[in-house]
Each structure stands twice: as C-alpha cells, then as structure tokens.
Design an enzyme around this catalytic site. Structure first.
Site, PDB file in Angstrom:
ATOM      1  N   ASP A  17      18.580  63.165   7.514  1.00  0.00           N
ATOM      2  CA  ASP A  17      17.737  64.368   7.547  1.00  0.00           C
ATOM      3  C   ASP A  17      18.448  65.496   6.795  1.00  0.00           C
ATOM      4  O   ASP A  17      18.841  66.502   7.383  1.00  0.00           O
ATOM      5  CB  ASP A  17      17.482  64.738   9.021  1.00  0.00           C
ATOM      6  CG  ASP A  17      16.561  65.940   9.181  1.00  0.00           C
ATOM      7  OD1 ASP A  17      15.860  66.294   8.213  1.00  0.00           O
ATOM      8  OD2 ASP A  17      16.545  66.518  10.283  1.00  0.00           O
ATOM      9  N   HIS A  68      10.785  64.527  15.454  1.00  0.00           N
ATOM     10  CA  HIS A  68      11.436  64.321  16.752  1.00  0.00           C
ATOM     11  C   HIS A  68      10.615  63.384  17.653  1.00  0.00           C
ATOM     12  O   HIS A  68      11.177  62.626  18.438  1.00  0.00           O
ATOM     13  CB  HIS A  68      11.713  65.668  17.429  1.00  0.00           C
ATOM     14  CG  HIS A  68      12.803  66.442  16.720  1.00  0.00           C
ATOM     15  ND1 HIS A  68      12.945  67.802  16.792  1.00  0.00           N
ATOM     16  CD2 HIS A  68      13.816  66.015  15.902  1.00  0.00           C
ATOM     17  CE1 HIS A  68      13.993  68.190  16.072  1.00  0.00           C
ATOM     18  NE2 HIS A  68      14.519  67.117  15.510  1.00  0.00           N
TER      19      HIS A  68
END
Ligand SMILES: C[S@@+](CC[C@H](N)C(=O)[O-])C[C@H]1O[C@@H](n2cnc3c(N)ncnc32)[C@H](O)[C@@H]1O
Length: 271
Positions: free
Chosen positions: A160, A18
C-alpha cells in the site's frame, strides 16, 4: 516526506481496502494453521479522525463516518471492520497493521514495515501491546521480498505505497513479481490510485503477465472535489475462496453510503 496518511485515513479508498483486508484475514483464520501478514507500507497504525489534518480534507467525513449508523445485517468482513473501528472511536481509527494485529491469533504473525521515522515511532507504539506483531523501520519493498516466503508458508502480503514518486507503479509491479515468485501461493492485497485508466491497465497487465493464476480487482469511484482522489483500485492476487462473494455483498451496502461505484471483477482465473 510529503505523504501523510492522516489526511486520507478513513476515506472511501481506506474503507474498501480495510474491508478487503479483514475479509482475507477472516478467511485465513478458518484453518487452525498459523499464518503470516506482511504489511510493506504500514503507516502509523492509528489515526485521529477528529484532528486538524483529517478535518482539513474532510475525507473521513465522506468515508467511514457515513457507516456509523449502519445497523442492517452485514457480511462478516464489513461487520468485523465496523466493530474494530467503533471500538477505537473516531480518535483512534485503525490502519491496516492495527486491524491485522487485532485479528491475529497466538499462532499468527505480523511484520509491519514503515520507512518514515515519525510514522514508524507511532506504529511501534500502536503495535506494542501485540506480542506477535513485529515492526521494522526500512524500505517496505526490499524487506517484504526478502522476508518471503514466511515460515508458515501461508498468509497475506499487503502493498500500500504512497504513490509519491512518478515511477511508483513500475517499482510496485517489480516488487510484486519478485514477491509472487518467492511466495506463489500467498495472498497479495495491493492498493493503487486510478488517475488514468491507461496507467492502471498497464500496471495490472504487467503484474498479471508475471504468471499470476488467479486475481481480481476492486475498482471504487466517487465524485470528489477538484484535485482530490476520486478513484482507487485493489488488486488481489490469489483471492481466497468466497472473497468475491463477500466483496459483492459489502459493495452493495457500501456503494450507496459512500456514494460510490464499486466494481469487483475477476482478472485471471475463475472463482
Ligand atoms: C498509504 S500509507 C499506508 C497506509 C496503511 N497501509 C493503512 O492502510 O493504514 C503509505 C505509507 O508508506 C510509507 N512509506 C513511504 N515509502 C515507503 C517505503 N519505501 N517503505 C515503507 N514505507 C514507506 C509512508 O510513510 C506511509 O506511511
């Protein structure tokens, strides 16, 4: 569906992924021209780290929770990530699509794809307040490739996947090759678990052999309880200028807090 990200949200791998995502988005925002973000495996967008699932694994406690007292001067990506995390509080940890949505300007667009109906319903709610975010319920690999290149011709594609299936590396490598062929100047952020060095090397080798000019990896390793993931990689294709420096600086702060080794390495091309 077996994989549910709520058990892993905010863990060491999420933190590094992130922060990298935020670093790329901050770079894209340096130009006025709009950009697109395509999040192929978006998840539910928001995670309750105070809930039973997160408590059961304790992964967030050994991850993002360890950053909460950080007060030192920080590189912008880490500072922005922490600010967004703190704004939501521990019951609303932002996943990749929510981090992106929060950082978009009016000229930018997000498309977030999620396959599983329950996660998709939550994602739709999480992104409802963001006018320039669209959600799709479907297969992220096929949809992401189909949607490329974006009309703005600049932007980021995030892959992802959950790595539930034994041939996920092959499926992922093929999707990346197809996606890069359609959007050669796009930035790609790809997450993968490292359970075997040989499998990770075969995967990155296959992707890089597909004609990628610039790429780097971020390899993060922790010491985890038996059976838990202890190592994860990010492959960043066409990393923006300064991304490496930003990640070296973030790694210096994150490594001691997460009790991790974080290695940022150029794999193709040079800064
Ligand atoms: C690792 S999680 C995503 C986490 C999210 N990117 C984040 O950082 O907040 C992977 C997600 O992919 C979803 N998924 C599984 N197979 C998929 C597919 N073929 N297409 C799209 N989503 C899929 C899972 O339900 C899960 O929510």
């Amino acid at each position: 569906m077996n994989y549910r990200h709520v058990y892993h949200a905010g863990n060491f791998a999420d933190v590094v992924k992130h922060v990298a995502l935020v670093a790329i988005l901050l770079h894209l925002k340096k130009k006025d021209a709009g950009f697109a973000v395509l999040d192929s495996h978006a998840g539910r967008g928001v995670y309750d780290l105070t809930g039973e699932e997160a408590a059961r694994t304790g992964e967030a406690r050994a991850g993002v929770a360890r950053l909460m007292d950080l007060r030192d001067e920080m590189p912008p990506a880490l500072a922005t990530y922490l600010q967004l995390v703190k704004e939501g509080g521990p019951a609303r940890y932002p996943g990749s699509p929510l981090l992106a949505a929060r950082l978009l300007r009016t000229q930018d667009r997000l498309t977030a794809i999620e396959k599983h109906p329950e996660e998709f319903a939550a994602l739709k709610d999480a992104l409802a307040p963001y006018a320039n975010a669209a959600v799709e319920n479907g297969d992220g690999y096929a949809r992401a490739v189909k949607l490329l290149p974006p009309p703005s011709r600049r932007g980021l594609v995030v892959f992802d996947p959950p790595f539930e299936s034994p041939d996920e590396f092959e499926t992922l490598a093929q999707a990346i090759r197809d996606a890069v062929r359609k959007f050669a100047n796009g930035i790609f952020l790809i997450w993968y678990p490292i359970k075997s060095q040989a499998a990770a090397d075969a995967f990155t080798g296959e992707v890089l052999a597909g004609g990628v000019q610039k790429a780097l990896t971020v390899d993060t390793q922790i010491s985890a309880p038996e059976g838990n993931l202890d190592r994860a990689g990010l492959l960043v294709i066409n990393p923006p200028y300064g991304f490496d420096v930003e990640m070296y600086a973030a790694a210096e702060i994150l490594a001691p807090l997460l009790r991790a080794d974080i290695a940022v390495k150029w794999r193709a091309g040079t800064p």
